[in-house]
Design a protein around this motif. Structure first.
Motif, PDB file in Angstrom:
ATOM      1  N   GLN A  15       0.936  -1.368   0.158  1.00  0.00           N
ATOM      2  CA  GLN A  15      -0.089   0.093  -0.053  1.00  0.00           C
ATOM      3  C   GLN A  15       0.878   1.418  -0.073  1.00  0.00           C
ATOM      4  O   GLN A  15       1.292   1.521   0.925  1.00  0.00           O
ATOM      5  N   SER A  16       1.021   1.807  -1.213  1.00  0.00           N
ATOM      6  CA  SER A  16       1.981   2.831  -1.261  1.00  0.00           C
ATOM      7  C   SER A  16       1.101   4.277  -1.778  1.00  0.00           C
ATOM      8  O   SER A  16       0.709   4.336  -2.934  1.00  0.00           O
ATOM      9  N   GLY A  17       1.164   5.083  -0.731  1.00  0.00           N
ATOM     10  CA  GLY A  17       0.359   6.218  -1.108  1.00  0.00           C
ATOM     11  C   GLY A  17      -1.221   5.920  -1.284  1.00  0.00           C
ATOM     12  O   GLY A  17      -1.597   5.271  -0.390  1.00  0.00           O
ATOM     13  N   PRO A  20      -2.784   0.450  -4.072  1.00  0.00           N
ATOM     14  CA  PRO A  20      -2.264  -0.750  -3.923  1.00  0.00           C
ATOM     15  C   PRO A  20      -1.016  -1.189  -5.063  1.00  0.00           C
ATOM     16  O   PRO A  20      -1.716  -1.028  -6.110  1.00  0.00           O
ATOM     17  N   PHE A  21      -0.210  -1.580  -4.783  1.00  0.00           N
ATOM     18  CA  PHE A  21       0.865  -1.855  -5.764  1.00  0.00           C
ATOM     19  C   PHE A  21       1.100  -3.545  -5.840  1.00  0.00           C
ATOM     20  O   PHE A  21       1.556  -4.093  -4.437  1.00  0.00           O
ATOM     21  N   GLN A  22       0.985  -4.174  -6.623  1.00  0.00           N
ATOM     22  CA  GLN A  22       0.994  -5.517  -6.592  1.00  0.00           C
ATOM     23  C   GLN A  22       2.709  -6.155  -6.939  1.00  0.00           C
ATOM     24  O   GLN A  22       3.150  -5.902  -8.024  1.00  0.00           O
ATOM     25  N   ALA A  23       3.152  -6.264  -5.961  1.00  0.00           N
ATOM     26  CA  ALA A  23       4.559  -6.852  -5.979  1.00  0.00           C
ATOM     27  C   ALA A  23       4.744  -8.261  -6.483  1.00  0.00           C
ATOM     28  O   ALA A  23       5.679  -8.431  -7.154  1.00  0.00           O
ATOM     29  N   LEU A  24       4.114  -8.837  -6.185  1.00  0.00           N
ATOM     30  CA  LEU A  24       3.987 -10.556  -6.422  1.00  0.00           C
ATOM     31  C   LEU A  24       2.886 -10.956  -7.022  1.00  0.00           C
ATOM     32  O   LEU A  24       1.750 -10.759  -6.250  1.00  0.00           O
ATOM     33  N   GLY A  44      12.798  -3.948  -9.551  1.00  0.00           N
ATOM     34  CA  GLY A  44      11.509  -3.756  -9.166  1.00  0.00           C
ATOM     35  C   GLY A  44      10.669  -5.020  -9.428  1.00  0.00           C
ATOM     36  O   GLY A  44       9.433  -4.876  -9.363  1.00  0.00           O
ATOM     37  N   SER A  45      11.238  -5.960  -9.895  1.00  0.00           N
ATOM     38  CA  SER A  45      10.354  -7.038 -10.449  1.00  0.00           C
ATOM     39  C   SER A  45       9.797  -8.104  -9.412  1.00  0.00           C
ATOM     40  O   SER A  45       9.224  -8.937  -9.663  1.00  0.00           O
ATOM     41  N   GLY A  46      10.330  -7.461  -8.024  1.00  0.00           N
ATOM     42  CA  GLY A  46       9.870  -8.581  -6.844  1.00  0.00           C
ATOM     43  C   GLY A  46      10.715  -9.469  -6.202  1.00  0.00           C
ATOM     44  O   GLY A  46      10.375 -10.228  -5.508  1.00  0.00           O
ATOM     45  N   LYS A  47      11.845  -9.284  -6.719  1.00  0.00           N
ATOM     46  CA  LYS A  47      12.980 -10.489  -6.338  1.00  0.00           C
ATOM     47  C   LYS A  47      13.136 -10.332  -4.698  1.00  0.00           C
ATOM     48  O   LYS A  47      12.948 -11.483  -3.971  1.00  0.00           O
ATOM     49  N   SER A  48      13.391  -9.041  -4.363  1.00  0.00           N
ATOM     50  CA  SER A  48      13.603  -9.165  -2.805  1.00  0.00           C
ATOM     51  C   SER A  48      12.494  -9.427  -1.969  1.00  0.00           C
ATOM     52  O   SER A  48      12.552 -10.000  -0.991  1.00  0.00           O
ATOM     53  N   THR A  49      11.330  -9.246  -2.740  1.00  0.00           N
ATOM     54  CA  THR A  49       9.881  -9.269  -1.978  1.00  0.00           C
ATOM     55  C   THR A  49       9.873 -10.813  -1.882  1.00  0.00           C
ATOM     56  O   THR A  49       9.489 -11.257  -0.792  1.00  0.00           O
TER      57      THR A  49
HETATM   58  N1  LIG Z   1       7.957  -1.433   1.552  1.00  0.00           N
HETATM   59  C1  LIG Z   1       7.564  -1.098   0.279  1.00  0.00           C
HETATM   60  N2  LIG Z   1       6.434  -0.105   0.068  1.00  0.00           N
HETATM   61  C2  LIG Z   1       5.780   0.060  -1.039  1.00  0.00           C
HETATM   62  N3  LIG Z   1       6.547  -0.396  -2.048  1.00  0.00           N
HETATM   63  C3  LIG Z   1       7.437  -1.428  -2.053  1.00  0.00           C
HETATM   64  C4  LIG Z   1       8.209  -1.727  -0.784  1.00  0.00           C
HETATM   65  N4  LIG Z   1       8.837  -2.704  -1.117  1.00  0.00           N
HETATM   66  C5  LIG Z   1       9.135  -2.821  -2.355  1.00  0.00           C
HETATM   67  N5  LIG Z   1       8.189  -2.025  -3.053  1.00  0.00           N
HETATM   68  C6  LIG Z   1       7.872  -1.946  -4.291  1.00  0.00           C
HETATM   69  O1  LIG Z   1       7.529  -3.381  -4.880  1.00  0.00           O
HETATM   70  C7  LIG Z   1       8.188  -3.628  -6.337  1.00  0.00           C
HETATM   71  C8  LIG Z   1       9.151  -4.712  -5.930  1.00  0.00           C
HETATM   72  O2  LIG Z   1      10.205  -4.579  -4.936  1.00  0.00           O
HETATM   73  P1  LIG Z   1      11.630  -5.350  -4.698  1.00  0.00           P
HETATM   74  O3  LIG Z   1      12.462  -4.852  -3.693  1.00  0.00           O
HETATM   75  O4  LIG Z   1      11.067  -6.863  -4.523  1.00  0.00           O
HETATM   76  O5  LIG Z   1      12.002  -5.432  -6.367  1.00  0.00           O
HETATM   77  P2  LIG Z   1      13.531  -6.103  -6.725  1.00  0.00           P
HETATM   78  O6  LIG Z   1      13.400  -7.049  -7.985  1.00  0.00           O
HETATM   79  O7  LIG Z   1      14.406  -6.653  -5.392  1.00  0.00           O
HETATM   80  O8  LIG Z   1      14.303  -5.106  -7.256  1.00  0.00           O
HETATM   81  P3  LIG Z   1      15.987  -4.422  -7.309  1.00  0.00           P
HETATM   82  O9  LIG Z   1      16.633  -5.315  -8.272  1.00  0.00           O
HETATM   83  O10 LIG Z   1      15.926  -2.931  -7.508  1.00  0.00           O
HETATM   84  O11 LIG Z   1      16.488  -4.739  -5.857  1.00  0.00           O
HETATM   85  C9  LIG Z   1       8.914  -2.394  -6.495  1.00  0.00           C
HETATM   86  O12 LIG Z   1       8.051  -1.680  -7.356  1.00  0.00           O
HETATM   87  C10 LIG Z   1       9.003  -1.760  -5.035  1.00  0.00           C
HETATM   88  O13 LIG Z   1       8.747  -0.147  -5.465  1.00  0.00           O
END
Ligand SMILES: Nc1ncnc2c1ncn2[C@@H]1O[C@H](COP(=O)(O)OP(=O)(O)OP(=O)(O)O)[C@@H](O)[C@H]1O
Ligand SMILES: [Mg+2]
Length: 234
Positions: A15-17, A20-24, A44-49
């Motif tokens: 939930q940003s602003g 909602p943003f679908q990260a996965l 931003g593709s969701g790897k760390s998430t």
């Molecule tokens: N705490 C958060 N609040 C809002 N949005 C988030 C948060 N964490 C990540 N995002 C968004 O979710 C998406 C995926 O983020 P993530 O960190 O998983 O990407 P990533 O693939 O690891 O990118 P990178 O290669 O830059 O590390 C991004 O668009 C990011 O802006």
């Protein structure tokens, strides 16, 4: 081989602003015990998430994450703490060592949590830091600091080693040494390894390569002939 990790139908939004943003989105994958899997994908593709969800650091909205047969998305806080302590080791791009503790103390810090931790002196030797046990992180190169963080992650003999851009801050020859060390730990302790990277070159050492795009698994490909890190090109 037996299955260690199975992710099914995982969704996660932030939930940003306002909206909602679908990260996965509907992520499915499964990983065998002892595999080395590389996760690729643009920023931003969701790897760390995804890695954080698997590591029990972040909650998902729905779906299941089974590790060694247990669905960690159903765990309550104290189960999650135990899970993170007993089953998972993390390695990050920025080594996250404690500056005022020595190499030995940084590794020792979490070892007592395990019932049968690895011997710290042996481990310091195994990661190539013999004679450096009493140094502080500031007295080490980046590559050496990353060796300490790998030792710290592995001392409790985790089943899963989760690495988020472990070579992101290192030059290419030091990167190879670090990947080689991760590979050795995988062989020696049968640790299952997930490595997030931007570096296409790292895929050579992987048993499998999973590509994420816009929070979805875009491809999941077996590497029939993994190459030892020290033999990798680039
Ligand atoms: N705490 C958060 N609040 C809002 N949005 C988030 C948060 N964490 C990540 N995002 C968004 O979710 C998406 C995926 O983020 P993530 O960190 O998983 O990407 P990533 O693939 O690891 O990118 P990178 O290669 O830059 O590390 C991004 O668009 C990011 O802006
Ligand atoms: Mg990331």
């Amino acid at each position: 081989m037996s299955k260690l990790l199975e992710v099914t139908g995982v969704n996660k939004s932030y939930q940003s602003g306002g909206s909602p943003f679908q990260a996965l989105s509907d992520v499915h994958l499964s990983i065998e015990r002892g595999e080395i899997v590389v996760i690729l994908g643009p920023s931003g593709s969701g790897k760390s998430t995804l890695l954080n969800a698997i590591g029990g650091v972040d909650q998902v909205d729905d779906g299941e994450i089974h590790v060694a047969g247990e669905d960690i998305t159903r765990f309550h806080d104290n189960n999650l703490v135990d899970y993170r302590r007993e089953k998972v080791g993390f390695v990050f791009q920025m080594y996250n060592l404690i500056p005022n503790l020595t190499v030995y103390e940084n590794i020792e810090l979490t070892s007592h949590i395990s019932k049968s931790p690895l011997d710290i002196d042996e481990l310091i030797h195994a990661v190539g830091l013999k004679g450096m046990a009493d140094r502080f992180p500031r007295e080490l190169s980046g590559g050496q600091q990353q060796r300490v963080s790998i030792a710290r992650a592995i001392v409790r003999k985790p089943e899963l080693l989760l690495c988020d851009e472990p070579t992101g801050a290192l030059d290419s020859s030091t990167s190879k040494e670090i990947l080689s060390l991760i590979h050795q730990m995988n062989q020696k302790y049968n640790t299952t390894v997930l490595i997030i990277t931007h570096d296409q070159g790292i895929t050579e050492m992987a048993d499998r390569i999973i590509t994420l795009k816009d929070g979805r698994v875009e491809s999941d490909v077996k590497n029939e002939q993994p190459v030892l890190p020290e033999r990798m090109e680039g």
